[in-house]
Design a protein around this motif. Structure first.
Motif, PDB file in Angstrom:
ATOM      1  N   ILE A 120      51.246  65.641  59.300  1.00 23.17           N
ATOM      2  CA  ILE A 120      52.123  64.524  59.656  1.00 23.17           C
ATOM      3  C   ILE A 120      51.318  63.438  60.349  1.00 23.17           C
ATOM      4  CG2 ILE A 120      54.056  63.833  61.143  1.00 23.17           C
ATOM      5  CD1 ILE A 120      55.274  66.626  60.527  1.00 23.17           C
ATOM      6  N   ALA A 121      50.399  63.824  61.231  1.00 21.56           N
ATOM      7  CA  ALA A 121      49.558  62.844  61.935  1.00 21.56           C
ATOM      8  C   ALA A 121      48.745  62.038  60.934  1.00 21.56           C
ATOM      9  CB  ALA A 121      48.632  63.555  62.929  1.00 21.56           C
ATOM     10  N   GLU A 122      48.171  62.706  59.945  1.00 30.37           N
ATOM     11  CA  GLU A 122      47.369  62.017  58.936  1.00 30.37           C
ATOM     12  C   GLU A 122      48.223  61.022  58.154  1.00 30.37           C
ATOM     13  OE1 GLU A 122      45.875  61.021  55.152  1.00 30.37           O
ATOM     14  OE2 GLU A 122      47.370  62.607  55.291  1.00 30.37           O
ATOM     15  N   GLN A 123      49.426  61.426  57.782  1.00 31.53           N
ATOM     16  CA  GLN A 123      50.334  60.532  57.054  1.00 31.53           C
ATOM     17  C   GLN A 123      50.780  59.373  57.940  1.00 31.53           C
ATOM     18  OE1 GLN A 123      53.307  63.364  55.830  1.00 31.53           O
ATOM     19  NE2 GLN A 123      52.326  63.687  53.855  1.00 31.53           N
ATOM     20  N   ASN A 124      51.122  59.654  59.185  1.00 31.33           N
ATOM     21  CA  ASN A 124      51.523  58.590  60.107  1.00 31.33           C
ATOM     22  C   ASN A 124      50.393  57.593  60.320  1.00 31.33           C
ATOM     23  OD1 ASN A 124      54.158  59.427  60.518  1.00 31.33           O
ATOM     24  ND2 ASN A 124      53.662  60.665  62.300  1.00 31.33           N
ATOM     25  N   ASP A 125      49.173  58.095  60.451  1.00 28.44           N
ATOM     26  CA  ASP A 125      48.022  57.208  60.612  1.00 28.44           C
ATOM     27  C   ASP A 125      47.834  56.325  59.381  1.00 28.44           C
ATOM     28  OD1 ASP A 125      47.486  58.245  63.128  1.00 28.44           O
ATOM     29  OD2 ASP A 125      45.883  59.564  62.425  1.00 28.44           O
ATOM     30  N   ARG A 126      47.919  56.908  58.182  1.00 29.83           N
ATOM     31  CA  ARG A 126      47.759  56.116  56.953  1.00 29.83           C
ATOM     32  C   ARG A 126      48.834  55.048  56.852  1.00 29.83           C
ATOM     33  NH1 ARG A 126      47.592  60.630  53.056  1.00 29.83           N
ATOM     34  NH2 ARG A 126      49.169  59.448  51.977  1.00 29.83           N
ATOM     35  N   PHE A 127      50.079  55.405  57.139  1.00 29.03           N
ATOM     36  CA  PHE A 127      51.171  54.431  57.064  1.00 29.03           C
ATOM     37  C   PHE A 127      50.958  53.310  58.068  1.00 29.03           C
ATOM     38  CE2 PHE A 127      55.290  52.633  58.055  1.00 29.03           C
ATOM     39  CZ  PHE A 127      55.810  52.400  56.787  1.00 29.03           C
ATOM     40  N   ARG A 128      50.633  53.682  59.301  1.00 28.53           N
ATOM     41  CA  ARG A 128      50.461  52.685  60.356  1.00 28.53           C
ATOM     42  C   ARG A 128      49.276  51.765  60.064  1.00 28.53           C
ATOM     43  NH1 ARG A 128      49.260  55.849  63.828  1.00 28.53           N
ATOM     44  NH2 ARG A 128      47.089  55.368  64.220  1.00 28.53           N
ATOM     45  N   ARG A 129      48.163  52.320  59.618  1.00 29.76           N
ATOM     46  CA  ARG A 129      46.965  51.507  59.363  1.00 29.76           C
ATOM     47  C   ARG A 129      47.135  50.558  58.186  1.00 29.76           C
ATOM     48  NH1 ARG A 129      43.431  56.656  60.322  1.00 29.76           N
ATOM     49  NH2 ARG A 129      43.199  56.529  62.588  1.00 29.76           N
ATOM     50  N   THR A 130      47.927  50.957  57.198  1.00 30.82           N
ATOM     51  CA  THR A 130      48.123  50.103  56.014  1.00 30.82           C
ATOM     52  C   THR A 130      49.386  49.268  56.126  1.00 30.82           C
ATOM     53  OG1 THR A 130      49.356  51.779  54.768  1.00 30.82           O
ATOM     54  CG2 THR A 130      46.942  51.775  54.542  1.00 30.82           C
ATOM     55  N   TRP A 131      50.091  49.426  57.225  1.00 25.96           N
ATOM     56  CA  TRP A 131      51.349  48.714  57.483  1.00 25.96           C
ATOM     57  C   TRP A 131      52.315  48.885  56.322  1.00 25.96           C
ATOM     58  CZ3 TRP A 131      52.508  47.984  62.191  1.00 25.96           C
ATOM     59  CH2 TRP A 131      53.559  47.168  62.570  1.00 25.96           C
ATOM     60  N   GLY A 132      52.355  50.111  55.785  1.00 29.06           N
ATOM     61  CA  GLY A 132      53.297  50.442  54.729  1.00 29.06           C
ATOM     62  C   GLY A 132      52.806  50.138  53.326  1.00 29.06           C
ATOM     63  N   ALA A 133      51.588  49.628  53.180  1.00 32.07           N
ATOM     64  CA  ALA A 133      51.075  49.278  51.850  1.00 32.07           C
ATOM     65  C   ALA A 133      50.594  50.504  51.075  1.00 32.07           C
ATOM     66  CB  ALA A 133      49.943  48.265  51.971  1.00 32.07           C
ATOM     67  N   ASP A 134      50.419  51.637  51.736  1.00 32.05           N
ATOM     68  CA  ASP A 134      50.049  52.884  51.052  1.00 32.05           C
ATOM     69  C   ASP A 134      51.345  53.541  50.602  1.00 32.05           C
ATOM     70  OD1 ASP A 134      49.345  55.445  50.266  1.00 32.05           O
ATOM     71  OD2 ASP A 134      47.951  55.762  51.922  1.00 32.05           O
ATOM     72  N   PHE A 135      51.686  53.356  49.333  1.00 29.04           N
ATOM     73  CA  PHE A 135      52.978  53.820  48.827  1.00 29.04           C
ATOM     74  C   PHE A 135      53.047  55.324  48.637  1.00 29.04           C
ATOM     75  CE2 PHE A 135      52.704  49.341  47.419  1.00 29.04           C
ATOM     76  CZ  PHE A 135      53.742  48.858  48.187  1.00 29.04           C
ATOM     77  N   THR A 136      51.932  56.029  48.885  1.00 27.41           N
ATOM     78  CA  THR A 136      51.971  57.490  48.812  1.00 27.41           C
ATOM     79  C   THR A 136      52.591  58.082  50.071  1.00 27.41           C
ATOM     80  OG1 THR A 136      49.766  57.801  49.775  1.00 27.41           O
ATOM     81  CG2 THR A 136      49.895  57.524  47.367  1.00 27.41           C
ATOM     82  N   VAL A 137      52.762  57.240  51.086  1.00 29.06           N
ATOM     83  CA  VAL A 137      53.373  57.687  52.340  1.00 29.06           C
ATOM     84  C   VAL A 137      54.636  56.868  52.565  1.00 29.06           C
ATOM     85  CG1 VAL A 137      53.034  58.054  54.803  1.00 29.06           C
ATOM     86  CG2 VAL A 137      51.075  58.167  53.273  1.00 29.06           C
ATOM     87  N   PRO A 138      55.806  57.450  52.294  1.00 28.04           N
ATOM     88  CA  PRO A 138      57.032  56.691  52.501  1.00 28.04           C
ATOM     89  C   PRO A 138      57.278  56.462  53.987  1.00 28.04           C
ATOM     90  CG  PRO A 138      57.557  58.955  51.914  1.00 28.04           C
ATOM     91  CD  PRO A 138      56.050  58.807  51.824  1.00 28.04           C
ATOM     92  N   GLY A 139      57.884  55.353  54.277  1.00 31.32           N
ATOM     93  CA  GLY A 139      58.205  55.057  55.661  1.00 31.32           C
ATOM     94  C   GLY A 139      58.915  53.730  55.766  1.00 31.32           C
ATOM     95  N   GLN A 140      59.244  53.378  56.963  1.00 25.02           N
ATOM     96  CA  GLN A 140      59.961  52.141  57.216  1.00 25.02           C
ATOM     97  C   GLN A 140      59.440  51.533  58.504  1.00 25.02           C
ATOM     98  OE1 GLN A 140      64.171  52.750  57.647  1.00 25.02           O
ATOM     99  NE2 GLN A 140      64.632  50.589  57.469  1.00 25.02           N
ATOM    100  N   ILE A 141      59.185  50.239  58.473  1.00 25.90           N
ATOM    101  CA  ILE A 141      58.742  49.520  59.657  1.00 25.90           C
ATOM    102  C   ILE A 141      59.965  48.904  60.311  1.00 25.90           C
ATOM    103  CG2 ILE A 141      57.368  47.584  60.509  1.00 25.90           C
ATOM    104  CD1 ILE A 141      55.534  48.135  58.022  1.00 25.90           C
ATOM    105  N   VAL A 142      60.146  49.181  61.579  1.00 23.12           N
ATOM    106  CA  VAL A 142      61.303  48.686  62.320  1.00 23.12           C
ATOM    107  C   VAL A 142      60.790  48.051  63.610  1.00 23.12           C
ATOM    108  CG1 VAL A 142      63.455  49.342  63.448  1.00 23.12           C
ATOM    109  CG2 VAL A 142      62.711  50.561  61.400  1.00 23.12           C
ATOM    110  N   VAL A 143      61.335  46.898  63.936  1.00 26.61           N
ATOM    111  CA  VAL A 143      60.998  46.255  65.209  1.00 26.61           C
ATOM    112  C   VAL A 143      62.283  45.960  65.969  1.00 26.61           C
ATOM    113  CG1 VAL A 143      58.857  45.227  64.351  1.00 26.61           C
ATOM    114  CG2 VAL A 143      60.956  43.914  64.245  1.00 26.61           C
ATOM    115  N   THR A 144      62.161  45.879  67.258  1.00 35.86           N
ATOM    116  CA  THR A 144      63.323  45.564  68.080  1.00 35.86           C
ATOM    117  C   THR A 144      63.655  44.083  67.957  1.00 35.86           C
ATOM    118  OG1 THR A 144      62.008  45.026  70.029  1.00 35.86           O
ATOM    119  CG2 THR A 144      62.664  47.342  69.752  1.00 35.86           C
ATOM    120  N   ARG A 145      64.833  43.706  68.385  1.00 34.92           N
ATOM    121  CA  ARG A 145      65.215  42.286  68.398  1.00 34.92           C
ATOM    122  C   ARG A 145      64.280  41.480  69.295  1.00 34.92           C
ATOM    123  NH1 ARG A 145      71.817  42.399  68.728  1.00 34.92           N
ATOM    124  NH2 ARG A 145      72.098  43.324  66.675  1.00 34.92           N
ATOM    125  N   GLY A 146      63.851  42.112  70.387  1.00 31.91           N
ATOM    126  CA  GLY A 146      62.941  41.435  71.298  1.00 31.91           C
ATOM    127  C   GLY A 146      61.630  41.070  70.622  1.00 31.91           C
TER     128      GLY A 146
END
Length: 83
Positions: free
Chosen positions: A21-47
């Motif tokens: 999971i750490a490896e997948q989270n790192d890949r997603f975070r480093r590519t900002w979701g551009a690595d489509f082999t790791v599904p995920g969603q980027i969410v930011v607060t209203r602030g």
């Protein structure tokens, strides 16, 4: 005398699961979701969304490059970020 530092099969499996999971989270975070082999969603607060584009870029870059995980900020070892 038994070795009390030996891990059970369940404990070892949990460590391996967290590492995957750490490896997948790192890949997603480093590519900002551009690595489509790791599904995920980027969410930011209203602030964060209300900040200037420049400030948002600085925050995103800090998230992408963060690698100082410790037991205090990552107690499960899965590099979950912002949870």
């Amino acid at each position: 005398m038994t070795d009390q530092t030996a891990l059970t099969a369940e404990e070892q499996a949990e460590i391996e699961r967290a590492a995957k999971i750490a490896e997948q989270n790192d890949r997603f975070r480093r590519t900002w979701g551009a690595d489509f082999t790791v599904p995920g969603q980027i969410v930011v607060t209203r602030g964060v969304a209300s900040l200037s584009a420049g400030a948002q870029v600085q925050i995103m870059r800090a998230v992408q490059t963060f690698d100082t995980f410790t037991e205090d900020n990552d107690p499960y070892g899965d590099h979950t970020f912002g949870a």
